[in-house]
Design an enzyme around this catalytic site. Structure first.
Site, PDB file in Angstrom:
ATOM      1  N   ASP A 139      -4.297  19.920  59.833  1.00 35.75           N
ATOM      2  CA  ASP A 139      -4.457  21.450  59.727  1.00 35.75           C
ATOM      3  C   ASP A 139      -6.018  22.347  60.424  1.00 35.75           C
ATOM      4  OD1 ASP A 139      -1.925  23.201  59.434  1.00 35.75           O
ATOM      5  OD2 ASP A 139      -2.471  23.187  57.840  1.00 35.75           O
ATOM      6  N   ASP A 400       6.055  22.373  47.333  1.00 32.53           N
ATOM      7  CA  ASP A 400       6.393  21.220  47.010  1.00 32.53           C
ATOM      8  C   ASP A 400       7.331  21.458  45.539  1.00 32.53           C
ATOM      9  OD1 ASP A 400       4.194  21.815  45.318  1.00 32.53           O
ATOM     10  OD2 ASP A 400       3.290  19.850  45.597  1.00 32.53           O
TER      11      ASP A 400
HETATM   12  O1  LIG Z   1      -3.390  24.378  55.017  1.00 28.05           O
HETATM   13  C1  LIG Z   1      -3.479  23.104  54.212  1.00 28.05           C
HETATM   14  C2  LIG Z   1      -3.894  22.858  53.205  1.00 28.05           C
HETATM   15  C3  LIG Z   1      -3.598  21.349  51.975  1.00 28.05           C
HETATM   16  N1  LIG Z   1      -3.353  20.703  53.525  1.00 28.05           N
HETATM   17  C4  LIG Z   1      -3.333  19.440  52.556  1.00 28.05           C
HETATM   18  O2  LIG Z   1      -1.960  19.784  51.360  1.00 28.05           O
HETATM   19  C5  LIG Z   1      -2.695  17.990  50.639  1.00 28.05           C
HETATM   20  C6  LIG Z   1      -3.009  19.011  49.236  1.00 28.05           C
HETATM   21  O3  LIG Z   1      -4.050  19.840  48.929  1.00 28.05           O
HETATM   22  P1  LIG Z   1      -5.088  19.696  48.102  1.00 28.05           P
HETATM   23  O4  LIG Z   1      -6.052  20.480  48.727  1.00 28.05           O
HETATM   24  O5  LIG Z   1      -5.620  17.741  48.341  1.00 28.05           O
HETATM   25  O6  LIG Z   1      -4.016  19.972  47.305  1.00 28.05           O
HETATM   26  P2  LIG Z   1      -4.627  19.083  45.178  1.00 28.05           P
HETATM   27  O7  LIG Z   1      -3.794  19.712  44.427  1.00 28.05           O
HETATM   28  O8  LIG Z   1      -4.872  18.033  45.133  1.00 28.05           O
HETATM   29  O9  LIG Z   1      -2.037  18.304  45.682  1.00 28.05           O
HETATM   30  C7  LIG Z   1      -1.296  18.652  44.819  1.00 28.05           C
HETATM   31  O10 LIG Z   1      -0.977  20.393  44.961  1.00 28.05           O
HETATM   32  C8  LIG Z   1      -0.509  20.478  46.046  1.00 28.05           C
HETATM   33  C9  LIG Z   1       0.520  22.025  45.995  1.00 28.05           C
HETATM   34  O11 LIG Z   1      -0.641  22.577  45.165  1.00 28.05           O
HETATM   35  C10 LIG Z   1       1.089  19.343  46.798  1.00 28.05           C
HETATM   36  O12 LIG Z   1       0.522  19.726  48.545  1.00 28.05           O
HETATM   37  C11 LIG Z   1       0.008  18.523  46.386  1.00 28.05           C
HETATM   38  O13 LIG Z   1       1.526  17.267  47.506  1.00 28.05           O
HETATM   39  C12 LIG Z   1      -0.471  17.833  45.781  1.00 28.05           C
HETATM   40  O14 LIG Z   1      -0.546  16.156  45.721  1.00 28.05           O
HETATM   41  C13 LIG Z   1      -4.204  17.169  51.031  1.00 28.05           C
HETATM   42  O15 LIG Z   1      -3.840  16.503  51.636  1.00 28.05           O
HETATM   43  C14 LIG Z   1      -4.503  18.784  52.483  1.00 28.05           C
HETATM   44  O16 LIG Z   1      -5.143  18.307  53.407  1.00 28.05           O
HETATM   45  C15 LIG Z   1      -3.129  21.213  54.122  1.00 28.05           C
HETATM   46  O17 LIG Z   1      -2.429  20.493  54.913  1.00 28.05           O
HETATM   47  N2  LIG Z   1      -2.947  22.162  54.838  1.00 28.05           N
END
Ligand SMILES: O=c1ccn([C@@H]2O[C@H](COP(=O)(O)OP(=O)(O)O[C@H]3O[C@H](CO)[C@@H](O)[C@H](O)[C@H]3O)[C@@H](O)[C@H]2O)c(=O)[nH]1
Length: 685
Positions: A139, A400
């Site tokens: 992204d 999700d």
């Molecule tokens: O616009 C975006 C925002 C995030 N991501 C990806 O989404 C994933 C999750 O984002 P992150 O900021 O790491 O969120 P976390 O809170 O660590 O992740 C948890 O919470 C998210 C929902 O809030 C879920 O989507 C994730 O799978 C879950 O592991 C990462 O690989 C990001 O690179 C994108 O691809 N595009």
């Protein structure tokens, strides 16, 4: 062992039903007695503390209701075990294609070297390589991530055979080389050191490019893909990214794994584990997705920020599994492609894991590339069911959870599988602020679901079990907990200072239900933590984070979700950084809490801590002056206020004793002391 017979998996049901009845029954009785006491002892109109009493009563009603919801996940936990040898024996030739989606969004806070380790780790699964396809969605549209990926592909040619030859686990090179060393006289020594050198060289080339902020002309000339960055391209306006429908045209694997960019595969057998559920002859056709726990490799010994979410992983999710299946939590989850595309469950149809892989000839691959670019654009989705009924649902910070819930409402079940060797290892937030912001996003998204037409009790009615609706509501109502928790953390302490008793005297019979409910809930929570391998200190840290999340993340989430519902605010996705500077990292390793900035969240934490300290000192003064009588009637408040002071020790330390960059800024300390002094003069009603 005979592998021609028997199920592909086994389920064991949690024990201790009689104890659970005893626990639930006695807690319920205790809660009812507390409510009776509250209702029958309300201060008269005009008497001091009437409003405080009402607020505390309301909070206790809520806590009771919320506790009741949590029973749903403690009632019927199930634990699953797989038989991969049976799967291989019966289906080795017919194993389905698996498409793996990794997503990343920002090369600065999610460095490409982390991302490619995830890519390399999943490529090394113990699975026929021609049936495994890995897609990376960026992204952030970063040329550095693209470059790192090209480097990784080159490295993979040596790494994957190496992993298969020596059964390497973890399959992420960075994690593997940081953990393992091989003795010099071992026969694999030379392979090992060559591979380590190859990896380190690649890593330093990628890091060098990042530092330089540019990719050299020589490198760019090596792949035409770099030409995509020649125009005015930015993270807001870039070429299409890989999506579900794109993979359909390329590999069309019937099984899809979604993972975050920092979630390394740590167990080579996970794909096969997941297939033991999907391909089970008796029940496989019922399952839409198999969720694995999201475990973290960087949590500290005593889990400073409670980021391991141990109780959710070890208690809640097996409990949800017993009610129809766990939530889909975004990462570490295998899906049936059909279900993600909106298919409804039907008992009669035996959903086979077939998915014809499109035949792609060399000549047509270029045409396909052009065609898929169009397919992946967001505009392609206009006036279609994508983002609504097909694929992940859009418009919610926890896309999700809502997607998984709707799949379950279409009649499907899900599976929670917790293998002995962790399936994935990711990066947990390493500062307090990152943790609180992450929880704000989660709790806000979950509350949005509760307030939408997808409310578990409404949308899930008749579509899912009541137990599952209650289970979902535990998370959907996280944010609402903020209000009663703040009431409990503030009002009894202020009343203590004003000599207003809100709890029964220790010598009264009414004291018993309070003492029973409070002690039992803490004993059970401590027991749950200890039997799942936490330390006593980790449990205490978890209690602190429980308070911090409720008084800040959940409060902000609550306010923002209401504003969004009223159309006043839009929610945004704040990505969790995967790296911090060296100083911060050192403090994290030493388990020193990180504040360091003047955020509103820290201000609230500081105010609650200072207020309690002030009230405790005042309360002790009252008891000294008034003697044993006051001690009896104010005992519970002294205990509550004292516990709050104790648990807030890191705040006092960071305000008054620390000098490092992670301490609480003096402006925050002074402002919170000022607020406390003002609060002292506010009369209590
Ligand atoms: O616009 C975006 C925002 C995030 N991501 C990806 O989404 C994933 C999750 O984002 P992150 O900021 O790491 O969120 P976390 O809170 O660590 O992740 C948890 O919470 C998210 C929902 O809030 C879920 O989507 C994730 O799978 C879950 O592991 C990462 O690989 C990001 O690179 C994108 O691809 N595009």
């Amino acid at each position: 062992m005979d592998t021609t017979e028997g199920r592909l998996f086994e389920v064991k049901i949690g024990k201790g039903r009689a104890w659970k009845w005893l626990y639930a029954g006695s807690m319920l009785l205790g809660l009812l007695l507390i409510w009776v006491y509250r209702a029958s002892h309300v201060p008269e109109a005009g008497e001091k503390g009437r409003w405080a009493w009402t607020a505390v009563f309301a909070a206790e009603l809520w806590f009771g209701f919320y506790w009741f919801l949590t029973l749903s996940v403690r009632w019927n936990p199930i634990y699953r075990f797989t038989y991969k040898d049976r799967l291989s024996h019966r289906y080795e030739e017919k194993l389905p294609g698996v498409d793996i989606f990794i997503c990343t969004a920002d090369p600065i806070i999610e460095p490409p070297s982390i991302v490619i380790n995830t890519v390399l780790s999943v490529m090394a699964y113990d699975y026929p390589s021609e049936k495994l396809n890995v897609y990376l969605s960026d992204d952030g549209c970063s040329i550095f991530t693209f470059y790192a990926l090209l480097e990784a592909l080159q490295f993979a040619k040596s790494w994957i055979p190496f992993c298969k030859k020596f059964n390497i686990q973890p399959m992420s090179p960075s994690l593997f080389f940081s953990k393992s060393t091989v003795p010099v006289h071992d026969s694999s020594f030379s392979d090992w050191t060559t591979m380590e050198k190859l990896y380190k060289d690649m890593e330093s080339r990628i890091d060098a490019a990042m530092k330089l902020g540019d990719i050299s002309k020589e490198i760019k000339a090596k792949h035409e893909g770099f030409s995509e960055w020649s125009s005015n391209i930015s993270s807001k306006d870039h070429q299409a990214i890989v999506k579900l429908r794109v993979s359909e045209k390329i590999s069309n694997g019937p099984i899809i794994l979604t993972i975050d960019c920092d979630m390394y595969a740590n167990n080579a057998g996970s794909v096969r584990d997941a297939l033991c559920f999907f391909m089970d002859e008796k029940q496989g056709h019922e399952y839409a997705f198999v969720q694995f726990p999201q475990t973290y490799k960087n949590t500290t010994k005593n889990d400073l920020y409670a980021s391991s979410l141990k109780i959710i992983q070890k208690v809640d999710f097996p409990g949800l599994d017993g009610q129809g299946g766990p939530l889909y939590t975004g990462s570490c989850c295998f899906h049936r492609r059909d279900c993600l595309k909106g298919r409804k469950y039907s008992e009669l149809s035996n959903v086979e894991l077939k998915g014809e892989r499109p035949q792609i000839l060399e000549a047509s691959s270029r045409i396909l590339e052009e065609k898929t670019k169009d397919l992946a654009t967001c505009s392609y989705e206009e006036s279609t069911q994508w983002g609504k009924e097909i694929g992940l649902k859009y418009g919610c910070p926890v896309e999700d959870v809502i997607t998984g819930f709707v799949i379950q409402c279409r009649g499907w079940k899900s599976v929670y599988f917790c293998p002995k060797r962790e399936a994935f290892l990711g990066l947990a937030p390493t500062t307090l602020s990152q943790t609180l912001v992450q929880h704000k996003r989660w709790s806000e998204g979950d509350l949005q679901i509760f307030l939408s037409k997808y409310c578990p009790f409404l949308y899930g009615f008749r579509r899912t079990k009541l137990g599952l609706q209650m289970g979902y509501s535990i998370y959907c109502l996280w944010a609402v907990n903020s209000i009663p928790t703040i009431i409990y953390a503030v009002i009894p302490s202020i009343c203590l200072l004003n000599e207003i008793s809100l709890f029964p005297n220790v010598f009264s019979y009414w004291f018993i239900p309070f003492a029973y409910v409070i002690s039992l809930s803490y004993i059970v929570s401590l027991w749950e933590s200890l039997i799942h391998g936490e330390t006593l200190k980790a449990w205490w840290n978890e209690k602190r984070m429980w308070l911090y999340k409720r008084t800040t993340s959940y409060l902000f989430a609550f306010v923002d979700a209401i504003l969004k519902m009223l159309g006043i605010n839009e929610s945004a996705f704040v990505i969790t950084p995967k790296v911090v500077d060296e100083d911060t990292s050192k403090r994290y390793e030493k388990e020193i809490m990180e504040f360091g900035s003047t955020s509103l969240m820290f201000m609230i934490l500081s105010i609650v801590a200072m207020l309690n300290l002030f009230c405790l000192v005042g309360g002790i003064g009252v008891v000294i002056v008034d003697g044993a009588g006051a001690l009896g009637s104010l005992f519970m408040q002294l205990l509550l206020c004292g516990s709050l002071v104790l648990i807030n020790f890191p705040i006092f330390e960071a305000s008054f004793f620390r000098k490092d960059k992670g301490c609480i800024p003096i402006s925050t300390t002074l402002s919170s002391v000022a607020v406390v002094i003002i609060a002292y003069f506010i009369p209590v009603f």
